[in-house]
Design an enzyme around this catalytic site. Sequence first.
Site, PDB file in Angstrom:
ATOM      1  N   GLY A 208      63.018 -33.890  15.722  1.00 60.87           N
ATOM      2  CA  GLY A 208      64.198 -33.102  16.110  1.00 60.87           C
ATOM      3  C   GLY A 208      64.069 -32.631  17.538  1.00 60.87           C
ATOM      4  O   GLY A 208      63.213 -33.113  18.284  1.00 60.87           O
ATOM      5  N   ASN A 209      64.897 -31.703  17.933  1.00 64.40           N
ATOM      6  CA  ASN A 209      64.778 -31.121  19.276  1.00 64.40           C
ATOM      7  C   ASN A 209      65.221 -29.664  19.221  1.00 64.40           C
ATOM      8  O   ASN A 209      65.649 -29.175  18.179  1.00 64.40           O
ATOM      9  CB  ASN A 209      65.578 -31.933  20.297  1.00 64.40           C
ATOM     10  CG  ASN A 209      67.047 -32.001  19.928  1.00 64.40           C
ATOM     11  OD1 ASN A 209      67.735 -30.995  19.896  1.00 64.40           O
ATOM     12  ND2 ASN A 209      67.525 -33.207  19.623  1.00 64.40           N
ATOM     13  N   PHE A 210      65.103 -28.977  20.362  1.00 65.21           N
ATOM     14  CA  PHE A 210      65.306 -27.527  20.372  1.00 65.21           C
ATOM     15  C   PHE A 210      66.762 -27.091  20.546  1.00 65.21           C
ATOM     16  O   PHE A 210      67.030 -25.925  20.773  1.00 65.21           O
ATOM     17  CB  PHE A 210      64.473 -26.890  21.497  1.00 65.21           C
ATOM     18  CG  PHE A 210      62.989 -27.019  21.274  1.00 65.21           C
ATOM     19  CD1 PHE A 210      62.390 -26.432  20.172  1.00 65.21           C
ATOM     20  CD2 PHE A 210      62.200 -27.725  22.161  1.00 65.21           C
ATOM     21  CE1 PHE A 210      61.027 -26.538  19.966  1.00 65.21           C
ATOM     22  CE2 PHE A 210      60.832 -27.845  21.963  1.00 65.21           C
ATOM     23  CZ  PHE A 210      60.233 -27.250  20.852  1.00 65.21           C
TER      24      PHE A 210
END
Length: 404
Positions: A208-210
């Site tokens: 995923g990412n932030f």
Amino acid sequence: MSLKGKKIVLGVTGSIAAYKTPQLVRLLIKAGAEVRVVITDAAALFVSPLSLATVSKYPALSSVSDGSTWNNHVELGLWADGMLIAPCSANTLGKLANGLCDNLLNAVYLSSRCPVFIAPAMDEDMWLHPSVQSNVSRLKGFGNHLIPVGHGELASGLTGDGRMAEPEDILHYLENFWEGKYRPLAGIKALVTAGPTYEPIDPVRFIGNFSSGKMGIAVAEALADKGAQVTLVLGPSNERTTHSMVKTISVVTALEMYDACMAEFNQCQIAILAAAVADYRPLVKASEKIKKNETEFNLILTKNNDILASLGKIKEPWQTLVGFALETNNELEHASGKLEAKNADMIVLNSLKDEGAGFGHDTNKITLLIKGKDNLDLPLQSKKSAAGAIVDNLIKLRYDQETV
Ligand code: CTP
């Protein structure tokens, strides 16, 4: 008292329609506004400054200095909640569009920070002349509000377009604007993506990412505030919107986001893709939790569809497509490459180098790269107001492309 407390500078220019301005001043005052009149020399041939001074209860100013007194155009420009130029002649339209400053009215226009409303008035052939139309487009592009001309008998004896809107219609235009009924995107459908995507590795892990989804949600709300009916395709995010004009479709993976966008896009005039979509996903999702038996673990990734590029390929001339670019180096070069390669009309560039910009923050610092226009650097501001700026520029772009 729909304009209660509103301070309006009325600029009157040289057109026969100027004879209607004392009535216009009366209507504005009756609606609760305070009015100061600025009049050009040419306008004074059509309407008496004394009449305007009498109805507005202030002198009608015509030059930067009246002998011993200096009429402070900056003060007047800053005093106003709105500037209305009615009637606006072809000559003044041209000057305003090109930043000329040869009289008090132009000086006040250039000094003002408030919304500006322009009610043109001229003969039909003048109105339709490409040079006048190009000035009108420029003025709209600067964010001015053009009050549509009326159709009917003209001073030339001809019949056609070019009459100044009637004073009652001008009043209604201002009332609608300040009552928040100014909804240039009413009847328009928009698609927005927001948030991250999660690409499963096994039943308990993902790539995923932030991304928080805050920027995309702010964009969806800004579109809805301008009247658009918005479909928000939202990746896994803790953020929500309760805006009544925004319908949310929740997705998890890039593939789900792609499918939702492809299903919606052909009904939408606008698409703004703010999601931080994972570029790759694990080629296989393990059906059971992966155990840590090995010292090394190799994961094979495969490319996800690029949603923005896919929509760019099928985009029709009536659709406006906006993408985001989050860059860490050679920002402008990379972002303008995306504008071209993905066939977008606008790219919103975020640089992770800018303090307070990017994932998680409530603020953002963006640069807008707009097809065929100069780049627009915006200051650090809340995501809400950055979203407003994106939507305002998108509306201008659609005006220029005559799609609004
Ligand atoms: N985007 C998309 N689908 C993807 C990847 C990106 O729709 N699979 C969209 C994003 O929502 C954003 C824009 O493309 O509007 C730019 O995304 P970004 O990740 O910054 O650029 P990429 O094209 O993926 O290029 P790179 O990662 O090489 O910078």
